[in-house]
Design a protein around this motif. Structure first.
Motif, PDB file in Angstrom:
ATOM      1  N   ASN A  63       0.831  -1.196   0.000  1.00  0.00           N
ATOM      2  CA  ASN A  63       0.000   0.000   0.000  1.00  0.00           C
ATOM      3  C   ASN A  63       0.872   1.255   0.000  1.00  0.00           C
ATOM      4  OD1 ASN A  63      -2.471   1.547   0.286  1.00  0.00           O
ATOM      5  ND2 ASN A  63      -1.757   1.942   2.349  1.00  0.00           N
ATOM      6  N   GLU A  64       1.610   1.484   1.044  1.00  0.00           N
ATOM      7  CA  GLU A  64       2.537   2.623   1.126  1.00  0.00           C
ATOM      8  C   GLU A  64       3.868   2.107   1.668  1.00  0.00           C
ATOM      9  OE1 GLU A  64       0.352   5.430   3.557  1.00  0.00           O
ATOM     10  OE2 GLU A  64      -0.437   6.416   1.768  1.00  0.00           O
ATOM     11  N   THR A 124       4.037   0.264  -6.475  1.00  0.00           N
ATOM     12  CA  THR A 124       3.984   1.506  -5.714  1.00  0.00           C
ATOM     13  C   THR A 124       5.384   1.947  -5.294  1.00  0.00           C
ATOM     14  OG1 THR A 124       1.866   0.748  -4.840  1.00  0.00           O
ATOM     15  CG2 THR A 124       2.894   2.592  -3.715  1.00  0.00           C
ATOM     16  N   TRP A 159       6.097   5.195  -0.069  1.00  0.00           N
ATOM     17  CA  TRP A 159       4.956   5.979   0.400  1.00  0.00           C
ATOM     18  C   TRP A 159       3.920   6.239  -0.693  1.00  0.00           C
ATOM     19  CZ3 TRP A 159       3.279   6.856   5.109  1.00  0.00           C
ATOM     20  CH2 TRP A 159       4.165   6.822   6.167  1.00  0.00           C
ATOM     21  N   GLY A 160       4.104   5.667  -1.872  1.00  0.00           N
ATOM     22  CA  GLY A 160       3.203   5.964  -2.977  1.00  0.00           C
ATOM     23  C   GLY A 160       3.369   7.387  -3.459  1.00  0.00           C
ATOM     24  N   ASP A 161       4.475   7.997  -3.093  1.00  0.00           N
ATOM     25  CA  ASP A 161       4.721   9.416  -3.332  1.00  0.00           C
ATOM     26  C   ASP A 161       5.302   9.651  -4.722  1.00  0.00           C
ATOM     27  OD1 ASP A 161       5.022  12.155  -2.738  1.00  0.00           O
ATOM     28  OD2 ASP A 161       7.070  11.835  -2.046  1.00  0.00           O
ATOM     29  N   SER A 213       1.027   2.948  -8.871  1.00  0.00           N
ATOM     30  CA  SER A 213       0.062   3.470  -7.903  1.00  0.00           C
ATOM     31  C   SER A 213       0.692   4.623  -7.129  1.00  0.00           C
ATOM     32  CB  SER A 213      -0.338   2.346  -6.934  1.00  0.00           C
ATOM     33  OG  SER A 213      -1.169   2.837  -5.917  1.00  0.00           O
ATOM     34  N   HIS A 235      -0.047   7.954  -4.440  1.00  0.00           N
ATOM     35  CA  HIS A 235      -0.955   8.549  -3.457  1.00  0.00           C
ATOM     36  C   HIS A 235      -0.556  10.008  -3.296  1.00  0.00           C
ATOM     37  CE1 HIS A 235      -1.329   4.341  -1.404  1.00  0.00           C
ATOM     38  NE2 HIS A 235      -1.476   4.293  -2.712  1.00  0.00           N
ATOM     39  N   SER A 236      -1.534  10.869  -3.201  1.00  0.00           N
ATOM     40  CA  SER A 236      -1.227  12.282  -3.025  1.00  0.00           C
ATOM     41  C   SER A 236      -1.990  12.831  -1.834  1.00  0.00           C
ATOM     42  CB  SER A 236      -1.591  13.061  -4.285  1.00  0.00           C
ATOM     43  OG  SER A 236      -1.333  14.427  -4.101  1.00  0.00           O
ATOM     44  N   TYR A 237      -1.256  13.326  -0.865  1.00  0.00           N
ATOM     45  CA  TYR A 237      -1.839  13.992   0.299  1.00  0.00           C
ATOM     46  C   TYR A 237      -1.328  15.426   0.275  1.00  0.00           C
ATOM     47  CZ  TYR A 237      -2.372   9.123   1.716  1.00  0.00           C
ATOM     48  OH  TYR A 237      -2.694   7.795   1.757  1.00  0.00           O
TER      49      TYR A 237
END
Length: 182
Positions: free
Chosen positions: A94-95, A138, A141-143, A163, A165-167
């Motif tokens: 996932n991360e 991924t 951190w998926g960053d 994959s 991820h964006s926060y």
């Protein structure tokens, strides 16, 4: 509307001491997957870990154990779902990160590249629909930051999705004060 759901599962909680997943856990996941497929949804089966497990920590100290766990857990998951069609997608991490430093390291990036290739090779070796199944790969951190992608290597395969991820801003997603957006 949407047509995809993710199932982030902490598989390690359903394993014995040899990382064999309990049959009843696989059955529960199968029931959810089958129900989602009845509604014409795509399903991403993800392995999720935590600071309590840290089985996938990206450091050389943990590397051999992580490979062992990937082979055992994803060997079972892949075999269990290998006859499912292209609407079932697998994601090994996932991360992913080094749970000790909790930050980006070049060591972690290099290890993740090896682990991603291990995951792809394992799933492809199972044949059936896993030979062509979409797999999510991924970065740490998926960053998607430049630093994070500098050493990220996508395995040589025609059926992969990266994959990310964006926060952003981080406070909007994770901080109650929302200081970063004022």
């Amino acid at each position: 509307g949407f047509n995809i759901i993710g199932l982030p599962i902490n598989w390690i909680k359903y394993c014995d001491e040899n990382y064999v997943i309990k049959e009843e856990a696989l059955e529960k996941v199968r029931k959810v997957v089958d129900k989602a497929l009845e509604y014409d949804l795509y399903v991403v089966i993800t392995s999720y870990d935590s600071y309590q497990d840290m089985w996938s920590s990206l450091n050389y100290y943990q590397y051999d154990k992580t490979v062992e766990i990937i082979n055992e857990m994803w060997g079972q998951i892949g075999e269990y779902f290998k006859s499912y069609d292209e609407r079932v997608i697998f994601s090994c991490f996932n991360e992913p990160r080094d749970y000790i430093t909790n930050s980006y390291t070049r060591e972690g990036a290099m290890i993740l590249n090896l682990l991603n290739q291990q995951f792809v090779d394992l799933i492809r070796s199972q044949g059936y629909n896993n030979k062509y199944r979409l797999l999510l790969i991924t970065p740490i951190w998926g960053d998607s930051s430049t630093q994070n992608l500098k050493y990220f290597k996508i395995p040589d395969d025609n059926y992969l999705i990266v994959s990310l991820h964006s926060y952003s801003p981080f406070g909007f997603v994770h901080e109650e004060s929302l200081d970063e957006i004022s």
